[in-house]
Design an enzyme around this catalytic site. Structure first.
Site, PDB file in Angstrom:
ATOM      1  N   CYS B  92      35.265  42.565  39.762  1.00 39.87           N
ATOM      2  CA  CYS B  92      36.005  41.304  39.586  1.00 39.87           C
ATOM      3  C   CYS B  92      36.112  40.914  38.115  1.00 39.87           C
ATOM      4  O   CYS B  92      36.814  39.967  37.777  1.00 39.87           O
ATOM      5  CB  CYS B  92      35.343  40.196  40.384  1.00 39.87           C
ATOM      6  SG  CYS B  92      34.810  40.740  42.015  1.00 39.87           S
ATOM      7  N   HIS B 366      41.962  34.517  44.064  1.00 42.72           N
ATOM      8  CA  HIS B 366      41.089  35.502  43.402  1.00 42.72           C
ATOM      9  C   HIS B 366      41.574  36.926  43.669  1.00 42.72           C
ATOM     10  O   HIS B 366      40.960  37.683  44.408  1.00 42.72           O
ATOM     11  CB  HIS B 366      39.651  35.291  43.895  1.00 42.72           C
ATOM     12  CG  HIS B 366      38.627  36.147  43.218  1.00 42.72           C
ATOM     13  ND1 HIS B 366      38.805  36.691  41.952  1.00 42.72           N
ATOM     14  CD2 HIS B 366      37.384  36.543  43.618  1.00 42.72           C
ATOM     15  CE1 HIS B 366      37.724  37.389  41.631  1.00 42.72           C
ATOM     16  NE2 HIS B 366      36.857  37.324  42.620  1.00 42.72           N
TER      17      HIS B 366
END
Ligand code: ZN
Lengths: 139, 419
Positions: B92, B366
């Site tokens: 991420c 996200h």
């Protein structure tokens, strides 16, 4: 005590024999579980296997409802949540494992610090049979 | 020894796609959308052919869309082949680290003008396979066999945090409420709705279907209702988790001496820090992220500023607990005080320590490989006074981004200044 290399394959092969094995650095005495091939504390690269007592205490946990495919295949999921946690072993290191013997319907009753002992979880059939690391609450 | 870049680097353009679920759009399509906005954002105009290299953050197009080797495709689709195009993967934190690689490339003197991007396309897969794919950012030998999912790992940090500090899960809910408030003011956000709006929509939907209309005393009652906000990994509920998203972001980096050729309002990158770590169980603490603490120290030292100087921050709130830990790891609040600060509203846009004015990963979305670059887009807008309805008052001039890979195996922090 063993010539096995310090690999994940070796760790799980020991688990299949119901042994929880870590690596010990003979130079600085550090113990690693999961095992490591190399001591990050003193940079020694010659470690030795050590069998761990399997005693520990719960350092953190979660009761998991939305499960990954492997756990769904093992029968868990929305209707059957399970507990995973981090266990601090009596010898010092921490390790991830499934936690048995807790009330997953009431996760707020699960207490950090609870004493646990190693359990060996068998999943799969025949050739695909594998032993997973678990801990259960000491009654 | 305190290291400094060989020369200064500035951002002179930024763009992002809308974040959300977009059937039929691949990462390349989303990247083109971000690049178009970037082109329009360069105040004095800009010839894309002057770009010398690309660094593209992408976690797992391999598993999400069956496409590896994505960086040259992005270069091709915006007309930039044969320039070198490099994919950066740190889960991420992929595009936060891609940004740092772009910075290092310019600071080294090798290039003057670099395009940094972030891309991810997650919504083509069913939830179980998204869960599996995200879990590959953890240790698949020693963490996922324990049954840990990504939410499960952060949830285990949450139980450790609650236990260590006597905190209450209400703090988590407050983070979600606040980030939805902010995201409602961000036209690029996946959830352009406050929790109150979502409650009204639920009631309207029930009425339309002729079903009993649910009632909740307030937003916290809604968030504490298992039917409305089910547990994903206890103590984290649905509204504690960032969504599954598609999106892309793009940033134009140039050497400091070229910056004013492109704009009179560049953002100077004055601090950069990155750190790595082992599996979640193998750290000295579960109530914070050591790699984030270290990355922050490195970035503050490079910038010559302290946490007290930072006027706004975009932090990695993949889960609500992650935002609370981030505000402590970055030094905004003392360890164990972040949860109280969230309850007291100190991290709201109107608070003394505004966090995630964009809506954060929670509300903005996200798309993992795009999130780090997306954070920089928000700082770009806020420091240039272009954040619209969510613009912070007082012309802030110092902002920070905090981008975490996995549960903290990677963290990268950047500090930006408008002079
Ligand atoms: Zn040693």
């Amino acid at each position: 005590m063993s010539e096995k290399p310090f690999t994940g394959t070796a760790f799980y092969a020991f688990l299949k024999e119901h042994k929880l094995m870590g690596a010990r650095c003979p130079t600085c005495g550090a113990i690693y579980a999961p095992p490591r091939p190399f001591c990050p504390a003193c940079f020694n690269a010659e470690l030795e296997w050590v069998e761990l007592s399997g005693a520990g205490r719960l350092a953190s946990y979660s009761v998991i409802v939305i499960a990954p495919t492997a756990m769904i295949e093992a029968g868990y999921g929305r209707e059957h949540p399970y507990c995973s946690g981090v266990v601090e072993l009596a010898e010092g290191p921490c390790i991830s494992a499934q936690i048995l013997g807790v009330d997953v319907a009431h996760p707020e009753t699960i207490a950090i610090g609870t004493p646990v002992k190693v359990a060996f979880i068998e999943r799969g059939e025949g050739e695909a049979q594998k032993t997973f690391l678990g801990f259960e609450v000491v009654p | 020894m305190q290291r400094k870049p060989g020369r200064g680097v500035a951002i002179v353009g930024a763009g992002m796609s809308k974040f959300g679920a977009f059937p039929g759009l691949a990462t390349r399509d989303l990247f083109v959308e971000a690049f178009r906005e970037l082109l329009a954002s360069v105040d004095k105009g800009f010839d894309a052919r002057d770009i010398e290299a690309l660094y593209i953050g992408n976690f797992s197009s391999d598993l999400f869309e069956g496409q590896a080797h994505t960086a040259p495709i992005m270069a091709d689709w915006v007309g930039l082949t044969p320039r070198p195009a490099t994919r950066v993967e740190d889960a991420c934190a992929s595009s936060g680290v891609a940004f740092r690689e772009g910075l290092i490339a310019i600071a080294s003197g090798l290039y003057d003008i670099v395009l940094v991007g972030g891309i991810e396309k997650m919504t083509d897969l069913p939830t179980a396979r998204v869960t599996d794919t995200l879990a590959t950012a953890a240790d698949v030998t020693y963490e996922t066999p324990a049954g840990f999912t990504f939410p499960g790992l952060y949830a285990s940090m949450a139980t450790a945090y609650l236990h260590a500090y006597g905190a209450t899960p209400e703090a988590f809910l407050k983070v979600g409420l606040k980030n939805h408030e902010n995201g409602a003011l961000n036209p690029k956000a996946q959830f352009g709705q406050r929790i109150a709006d979502i409650i009204e929509a639920r009631k309207a939907s029930a009425a339309k279907k002729g079903k009993p209309i649910p009632t909740w005393a307030d937003e916290l009652a809604f968030l504490n209702d298992e039917r409305a906000n089910p547990v994903i990994a206890w103590p984290l509920r649905l509204y504690d988790c960032s969504p599954i998203s598609d999106g892309a972001a793009a940033l134009l980096l140039v050497s400091e001496e070229l910056a004013r050729r492109f704009t009179d309002a560049p953002l100077y990158v004055i601090g950069s820090g990155q750190a790595s770590d082992g599996a979640t169980h193998d750290r000295p603490t579960l109530t914070g992220i050591p790699a984030a603490q270290r990355a922050a120290q490195l970035a503050y030292a490079m910038a010559g500023v302290t946490s007290a100087d930072i006027q706004l921050a975009e932090v990695h709130d993949c889960f609500t607990i992650a935002e609370i830990m981030a505000t402590e790891d970055l030094g905004f609040f003392a360890p164990g005080e972040g949860w109280r600060a969230a309850i007291e509203g100190r991290t709201a846009r109107t608070g003394d320590r505004p966090i995630n004015t964009s809506g954060g990963l929670k509300s903005k979305g996200h798309p993992v490989g795009a999130s780090g670059a997306g954070q920089v887009v928000e700082i770009w807008k806020q420091l240039r006074g272009e954040a619209g309805a969510r613009q912070l008052p007082g012309e802030p001039c110092l902002g920070l981004t905090h981008n975490v890979g996995g549960t903290g195996q990677t963290c990268v922090v950047h500090i930006f200044e408008r002079r």
